[in-house]
Design a protein around this motif. Structure first.
Motif, short mmCIF file in Angstrom:
data_model
loop_
_atom_site.label_atom_id
_atom_site.label_comp_id
_atom_site.label_asym_id
_atom_site.label_seq_id
_atom_site.Cartn_x
_atom_site.Cartn_y
_atom_site.Cartn_z
N GLY A 175 42.28 -37.41 17.35
CA GLY A 175 40.97 -38.04 17.31
C GLY A 175 40.21 -37.69 16.05
N ALA A 176 38.97 -38.11 16.01
CA ALA A 176 38.10 -37.87 14.87
C ALA A 176 37.57 -36.44 14.89
CB ALA A 176 36.93 -38.86 14.90
N LEU A 177 37.36 -35.88 13.71
CA LEU A 177 36.82 -34.53 13.57
C LEU A 177 35.31 -34.60 13.40
CD1 LEU A 177 37.17 -31.42 12.99
CD2 LEU A 177 37.16 -32.08 10.59
N ILE A 178 34.62 -33.75 14.16
CA ILE A 178 33.19 -33.54 13.98
C ILE A 178 33.01 -32.04 13.91
CG2 ILE A 178 30.88 -33.86 14.93
CD1 ILE A 178 32.11 -36.21 16.56
N GLU A 179 32.55 -31.56 12.76
CA GLU A 179 32.35 -30.13 12.59
C GLU A 179 30.88 -29.83 12.81
OE1 GLU A 179 34.98 -27.87 9.74
OE2 GLU A 179 33.05 -27.86 8.69
N THR B 118 37.58 -35.48 18.88
CA THR B 118 37.41 -36.44 19.97
C THR B 118 38.76 -36.86 20.51
OG1 THR B 118 37.42 -38.34 18.48
CG2 THR B 118 35.28 -37.33 18.96
N LEU B 119 38.77 -37.34 21.74
CA LEU B 119 40.00 -37.91 22.29
C LEU B 119 40.40 -39.10 21.44
CD1 LEU B 119 39.33 -37.77 26.12
CD2 LEU B 119 41.03 -36.48 24.84
N PRO B 120 41.71 -39.28 21.17
CA PRO B 120 42.14 -40.42 20.37
C PRO B 120 41.66 -41.73 20.99
CG PRO B 120 43.94 -38.90 20.68
CD PRO B 120 42.82 -38.43 21.56
N GLY B 121 41.12 -42.61 20.15
CA GLY B 121 40.68 -43.92 20.61
C GLY B 121 39.35 -43.91 21.32
N SER B 122 38.72 -42.74 21.47
CA SER B 122 37.44 -42.71 22.18
C SER B 122 36.34 -43.21 21.26
CB SER B 122 37.12 -41.31 22.68
OG SER B 122 36.89 -40.45 21.60
#
Length: 122
Positions: A8-12, A105-109
């Motif tokens: 998923g996408a990274l959010i730091e 994040t979960l992939p595709g979320s």
């Protein structure tokens, strides 16, 4: 930071946990420092919560779920990790000290919330 293509996408985020472990009101509060998602902007305030089924004691390989709330949106997380909270020579982590955490994040979320189908905030 490298990730697999299927992740998923990274959010730091920079922040800390507030409350005791096991307390259902325990929350992580922080600020976005890096984001792969255009709708999650650097500098935005975030809240992360952990949810576990009531009356259930998770085993070593089982756990609940984390969600990240930002700007009225909720993102389910696949992973929330920090490599700064451990202290050499001591057992355990101090996750109540401010540190940088990586939320994936979960992939595709996609963000959910009360912002409508466009995903734009008001």
């Amino acid at each position: 930071m490298q990730r697999e293509a299927s992740s998923g996408a990274l959010i730091e985020v920079r922040g800390a946990w507030h409350g005791q472990v096991g307390d259902p009101e325990r929350r992580f509060a922080g600020v976005v420092t890096v984001s792969d998602l255009p709708d999650v902007r650097v500098g935005a305030s975030v809240m992360v919560t952990y949810h576990a089924a009531p009356n259930r004691t998770p085993g070593a390989r089982e756990h609940g779920t984390y969600t990240l709330d930002v700007g009225g949106r909720t993102l389910p997380l696949m992973r929330l990790t920090c490599h700064e909270t451990g202290t050499t020579g001591e057992e355990g982590n101090n996750d109540t000290a401010e540190a940088t955490w990586q939320a994936v994040t979960l992939p595709g979320s996609t963000p959910t919330g009360s912002t409508g189908s466009t995903g734009r905030g008001g």
